[in-house]
Scaffold this motif. Structure first.
Motif, PDB file in Angstrom:
ATOM      1  N   MET A 100       6.880  78.727 -58.893  1.00 54.88           N
ATOM      2  CA  MET A 100       7.292  80.007 -59.472  1.00 54.88           C
ATOM      3  C   MET A 100       8.455  79.835 -60.440  1.00 54.88           C
ATOM      4  O   MET A 100       8.522  80.506 -61.485  1.00 54.88           O
ATOM      5  CB  MET A 100       7.668  80.978 -58.343  1.00 54.88           C
ATOM      6  N   ALA A 101       9.387  78.926 -60.121  1.00 54.90           N
ATOM      7  CA  ALA A 101      10.512  78.674 -61.025  1.00 54.90           C
ATOM      8  C   ALA A 101      10.022  78.084 -62.348  1.00 54.90           C
ATOM      9  O   ALA A 101      10.551  78.420 -63.414  1.00 54.90           O
ATOM     10  CB  ALA A 101      11.515  77.742 -60.353  1.00 54.90           C
ATOM     11  N   CYS A 102       9.030  77.220 -62.285  1.00 56.95           N
ATOM     12  CA  CYS A 102       8.452  76.666 -63.522  1.00 56.95           C
ATOM     13  C   CYS A 102       7.768  77.748 -64.344  1.00 56.95           C
ATOM     14  O   CYS A 102       7.830  77.734 -65.591  1.00 56.95           O
ATOM     15  CB  CYS A 102       7.472  75.547 -63.180  1.00 56.95           C
ATOM     16  N   GLU A 103       7.092  78.687 -63.682  1.00 56.47           N
ATOM     17  CA  GLU A 103       6.465  79.789 -64.405  1.00 56.47           C
ATOM     18  C   GLU A 103       7.506  80.663 -65.098  1.00 56.47           C
ATOM     19  O   GLU A 103       7.298  81.111 -66.238  1.00 56.47           O
ATOM     20  CB  GLU A 103       5.636  80.637 -63.429  1.00 56.47           C
ATOM     21  N   GLU A 104       8.628  80.899 -64.418  1.00 58.65           N
ATOM     22  CA  GLU A 104       9.698  81.687 -65.045  1.00 58.65           C
ATOM     23  C   GLU A 104      10.287  80.940 -66.240  1.00 58.65           C
ATOM     24  O   GLU A 104      10.633  81.556 -67.251  1.00 58.65           O
ATOM     25  CB  GLU A 104      10.789  81.993 -64.018  1.00 58.65           C
ATOM     26  N   LEU A 105      10.421  79.624 -66.121  1.00 63.26           N
ATOM     27  CA  LEU A 105      10.969  78.832 -67.225  1.00 63.26           C
ATOM     28  C   LEU A 105      10.088  78.930 -68.466  1.00 63.26           C
ATOM     29  O   LEU A 105      10.595  78.962 -69.595  1.00 63.26           O
ATOM     30  CB  LEU A 105      11.117  77.375 -66.781  1.00 63.26           C
ATOM     31  N   ILE A 134      19.514  79.368 -72.183  1.00 58.78           N
ATOM     32  CA  ILE A 134      18.979  79.794 -70.888  1.00 58.78           C
ATOM     33  C   ILE A 134      17.969  78.767 -70.376  1.00 58.78           C
ATOM     34  O   ILE A 134      17.918  78.463 -69.175  1.00 58.78           O
ATOM     35  CB  ILE A 134      18.337  81.191 -71.006  1.00 58.78           C
ATOM     36  N   ILE A 135      17.167  78.210 -71.271  1.00 58.55           N
ATOM     37  CA  ILE A 135      16.200  77.183 -70.872  1.00 58.55           C
ATOM     38  C   ILE A 135      16.913  75.969 -70.294  1.00 58.55           C
ATOM     39  O   ILE A 135      16.516  75.425 -69.256  1.00 58.55           O
ATOM     40  CB  ILE A 135      15.325  76.784 -72.078  1.00 58.55           C
ATOM     41  N   GLU A 136      17.973  75.538 -70.959  1.00 62.93           N
ATOM     42  CA  GLU A 136      18.716  74.371 -70.468  1.00 62.93           C
ATOM     43  C   GLU A 136      19.345  74.650 -69.106  1.00 62.93           C
ATOM     44  O   GLU A 136      19.334  73.784 -68.217  1.00 62.93           O
ATOM     45  CB  GLU A 136      19.793  73.986 -71.484  1.00 62.93           C
ATOM     46  N   GLU A 137      19.888  75.846 -68.930  1.00 63.88           N
ATOM     47  CA  GLU A 137      20.514  76.197 -67.652  1.00 63.88           C
ATOM     48  C   GLU A 137      19.480  76.274 -66.531  1.00 63.88           C
ATOM     49  O   GLU A 137      19.690  75.730 -65.436  1.00 63.88           O
ATOM     50  CB  GLU A 137      21.253  77.522 -67.781  1.00 63.88           C
ATOM     51  N   PHE A 164       8.801  70.545 -66.894  1.00 69.55           N
ATOM     52  CA  PHE A 164       8.281  70.245 -65.555  1.00 69.55           C
ATOM     53  C   PHE A 164       6.772  70.470 -65.456  1.00 69.55           C
ATOM     54  O   PHE A 164       6.259  70.662 -64.348  1.00 69.55           O
ATOM     55  CB  PHE A 164       9.001  71.111 -64.508  1.00 69.55           C
ATOM     56  N   ASP A 165       6.065  70.450 -66.567  1.00 69.07           N
ATOM     57  CA  ASP A 165       4.629  70.743 -66.533  1.00 69.07           C
ATOM     58  C   ASP A 165       3.866  69.762 -65.649  1.00 69.07           C
ATOM     59  O   ASP A 165       3.010  70.172 -64.843  1.00 69.07           O
ATOM     60  CB  ASP A 165       4.058  70.722 -67.949  1.00 69.07           C
ATOM     61  N   ASP A 166       4.144  68.476 -65.786  1.00 67.48           N
ATOM     62  CA  ASP A 166       3.440  67.477 -64.969  1.00 67.48           C
ATOM     63  C   ASP A 166       3.751  67.660 -63.487  1.00 67.48           C
ATOM     64  O   ASP A 166       2.850  67.564 -62.632  1.00 67.48           O
ATOM     65  CB  ASP A 166       3.822  66.065 -65.413  1.00 67.48           C
ATOM     66  N   ALA A 167       5.007  67.920 -63.183  1.00 66.58           N
ATOM     67  CA  ALA A 167       5.395  68.125 -61.787  1.00 66.58           C
ATOM     68  C   ALA A 167       4.780  69.408 -61.234  1.00 66.58           C
ATOM     69  O   ALA A 167       4.316  69.445 -60.086  1.00 66.58           O
ATOM     70  CB  ALA A 167       6.919  68.182 -61.671  1.00 66.58           C
ATOM     71  N   GLN A 168       4.736  70.460 -62.034  1.00 69.35           N
ATOM     72  CA  GLN A 168       4.147  71.717 -61.580  1.00 69.35           C
ATOM     73  C   GLN A 168       2.664  71.550 -61.279  1.00 69.35           C
ATOM     74  O   GLN A 168       2.162  72.071 -60.271  1.00 69.35           O
ATOM     75  CB  GLN A 168       4.351  72.804 -62.633  1.00 69.35           C
ATOM     76  N   LEU A 169       1.961  70.810 -62.140  1.00 72.23           N
ATOM     77  CA  LEU A 169       0.538  70.574 -61.900  1.00 72.23           C
ATOM     78  C   LEU A 169       0.324  69.753 -60.635  1.00 72.23           C
ATOM     79  O   LEU A 169      -0.609  70.032 -59.855  1.00 72.23           O
ATOM     80  CB  LEU A 169      -0.073  69.855 -63.108  1.00 72.23           C
ATOM     81  N   GLN A 170       1.179  68.765 -60.396  1.00 69.81           N
ATOM     82  CA  GLN A 170       1.029  67.943 -59.190  1.00 69.81           C
ATOM     83  C   GLN A 170       1.274  68.759 -57.927  1.00 69.81           C
ATOM     84  O   GLN A 170       0.543  68.615 -56.932  1.00 69.81           O
ATOM     85  CB  GLN A 170       1.997  66.749 -59.252  1.00 69.81           C
ATOM     86  N   ILE A 171       2.265  69.620 -57.930  1.00 69.35           N
ATOM     87  CA  ILE A 171       2.539  70.459 -56.760  1.00 69.35           C
ATOM     88  C   ILE A 171       1.443  71.499 -56.572  1.00 69.35           C
ATOM     89  O   ILE A 171       1.041  71.797 -55.436  1.00 69.35           O
ATOM     90  CB  ILE A 171       3.920  71.130 -56.905  1.00 69.35           C
ATOM     91  N   TYR A 172       0.918  72.043 -57.662  1.00 69.42           N
ATOM     92  CA  TYR A 172      -0.192  73.001 -57.580  1.00 69.42           C
ATOM     93  C   TYR A 172      -1.416  72.336 -56.945  1.00 69.42           C
ATOM     94  O   TYR A 172      -2.075  72.917 -56.070  1.00 69.42           O
ATOM     95  CB  TYR A 172      -0.530  73.504 -58.984  1.00 69.42           C
ATOM     96  N   THR A 173      -1.700  71.107 -57.363  1.00 67.85           N
ATOM     97  CA  THR A 173      -2.836  70.368 -56.787  1.00 67.85           C
ATOM     98  C   THR A 173      -2.601  70.070 -55.313  1.00 67.85           C
ATOM     99  O   THR A 173      -3.521  70.149 -54.490  1.00 67.85           O
ATOM    100  CB  THR A 173      -3.055  69.063 -57.566  1.00 67.85           C
ATOM    101  N   SER A 181      13.033  71.788 -72.239  1.00 69.05           N
ATOM    102  CA  SER A 181      12.218  72.804 -72.889  1.00 69.05           C
ATOM    103  C   SER A 181      11.458  73.578 -71.816  1.00 69.05           C
ATOM    104  O   SER A 181      11.599  73.310 -70.614  1.00 69.05           O
ATOM    105  CB  SER A 181      11.240  72.164 -73.885  1.00 69.05           C
ATOM    106  N   GLN A 182      10.619  74.532 -72.245  1.00 71.84           N
ATOM    107  CA  GLN A 182       9.830  75.303 -71.295  1.00 71.84           C
ATOM    108  C   GLN A 182       8.820  74.437 -70.556  1.00 71.84           C
ATOM    109  O   GLN A 182       8.355  74.813 -69.481  1.00 71.84           O
ATOM    110  CB  GLN A 182       9.075  76.436 -72.003  1.00 71.84           C
ATOM    111  N   HIS A 183       8.492  73.270 -71.120  1.00 70.13           N
ATOM    112  CA  HIS A 183       7.440  72.428 -70.554  1.00 70.13           C
ATOM    113  C   HIS A 183       8.006  71.141 -69.930  1.00 70.13           C
ATOM    114  O   HIS A 183       7.283  70.161 -69.773  1.00 70.13           O
ATOM    115  CB  HIS A 183       6.420  72.087 -71.635  1.00 70.13           C
TER     116      HIS A 183
END
Length: 276
Positions: free
Chosen positions: A181-186, A194-197, A237-246, A233-235
């Motif tokens: 959910m945090a990745c989706e908000e990012l 704000i993205i960096e924070e 954690f994309d790889d990590a988000q996909l791994q946790i989703y899987t 950037s907004q992306h």
């Protein structure tokens, strides 16, 4: 023959002067034996209250749990319980200079400050509590039935995510949903600062090995994240988000469909539908 009987025989077979000399020396020996026994006893008591033994005794919550188990198995009177509590406090407050365990020194001050800090930190964590769930209307029977069709349909609705998150909490893996959910908000942010924070907070909360909410990621994904954190950037954690989703899809989702949380919700909605 015992020593006592031998002394009695010597007493009857000797003269007065011989008996006086002999029993004067025997009394001296007995005196020193008693003295040595008393010294040995005092040394033993001193050792039992020494800092070395106190360091080996269970401290803090371990001592509390042991005391609870003892009180549960062995009933005690109020006086005995109070005496045991005071003894335990003396043992825990012993330091390298306070052998009597009854004075207040700098060592005890430092230890009390550390215990107070630990209690305050624990209280703050409890006050912080579990993050609030998403606001969503009550799910309908059709929505709950759709959750069983695919994991994607479950994750599309806030009500589905809330129910799944409640199940993950029972398995102590709620951090997977929180990270997703945090990745989706990012991804919704456009302001660079704000993205960096937010990227920094996500890394500290879910990626850092020092975090209690660290998610399970392989080394390759961690290396990608570390490179991306140089310019977040907004992306990032994309790889990590996909791994946790899987991971949630393959591991937790099948158990959720067979859990009491999902079955009870489905049954209650079915009964309401029949009554309506």
């Amino acid at each position: 023959m015992s020593v006592f009987h031998r002394i009695q025989l010597l007493r009857t077979s000797m003269g007065e002067n011989q008996r006086f000399k002999l029993f004067s020396s025997l009394e001296a020996v007995a005196f020193w034996v008693r003295l040595l026994k008393q010294i040995k006893k005092e040394k033993r008591e001193m050792f039992l209250t020494s800092p070395l033994l106190c360091c080996l005794q269970p401290m803090g919550s371990e001592r509390t749990e042991i005391r609870k188990r003892q009180m549960a198995t062995t009933p005690e009177t109020p006086g005995a319980a109070q005496a045991q509590l005071s003894t335990g406090n003396r043992g825990s407050n012993a330091c390298c200079f306070c052998w009597c365990c009854c004075c207040s020194c700098s060592c005890l001050t430092v230890r009390n400050q550390e215990e107070e800090r630990a209690r305050r930190t624990s209280h703050e964590l409890q006050a912080e509590g579990i993050p609030n769930c998403e606001e969503s209307p009550a799910p309908t029977l059709e929505e709950v039935n759709a959750w069983a069709q695919s994991f994607d349909k479950l994750m599309l609705t806030p009500a589905g995510r809330n129910a799944f998150r409640e199940f993950l909490r029972t398995e102590f893996s709620e951090e997977n949903m929180l990270f997703w959910m945090a990745c989706e908000e990012l991804k919704q942010e456009s302001n660079k600062s704000i993205i960096e924070e937010k990227a920094r907070l996500i890394y500290e909360d879910y990626i850092s090995i020092l975090s209690p909410k660290e998610v399970s990621l392989d080394s390759r994904v961690r290396e990608v994240i570390n490179r991306n954190m140089l310019e977040p950037s907004q992306h990032t954690f994309d790889d990590a988000q996909l791994q946790i989703y899987t991971l949630m899809h393959r591991d937790s989702y099948p158990r959720f469909m067979n859990s009491a949380i999902y079955k009870d919700l489905l049954q209650s909605l079915s009964e309401k539908s029949i009554e309506a």
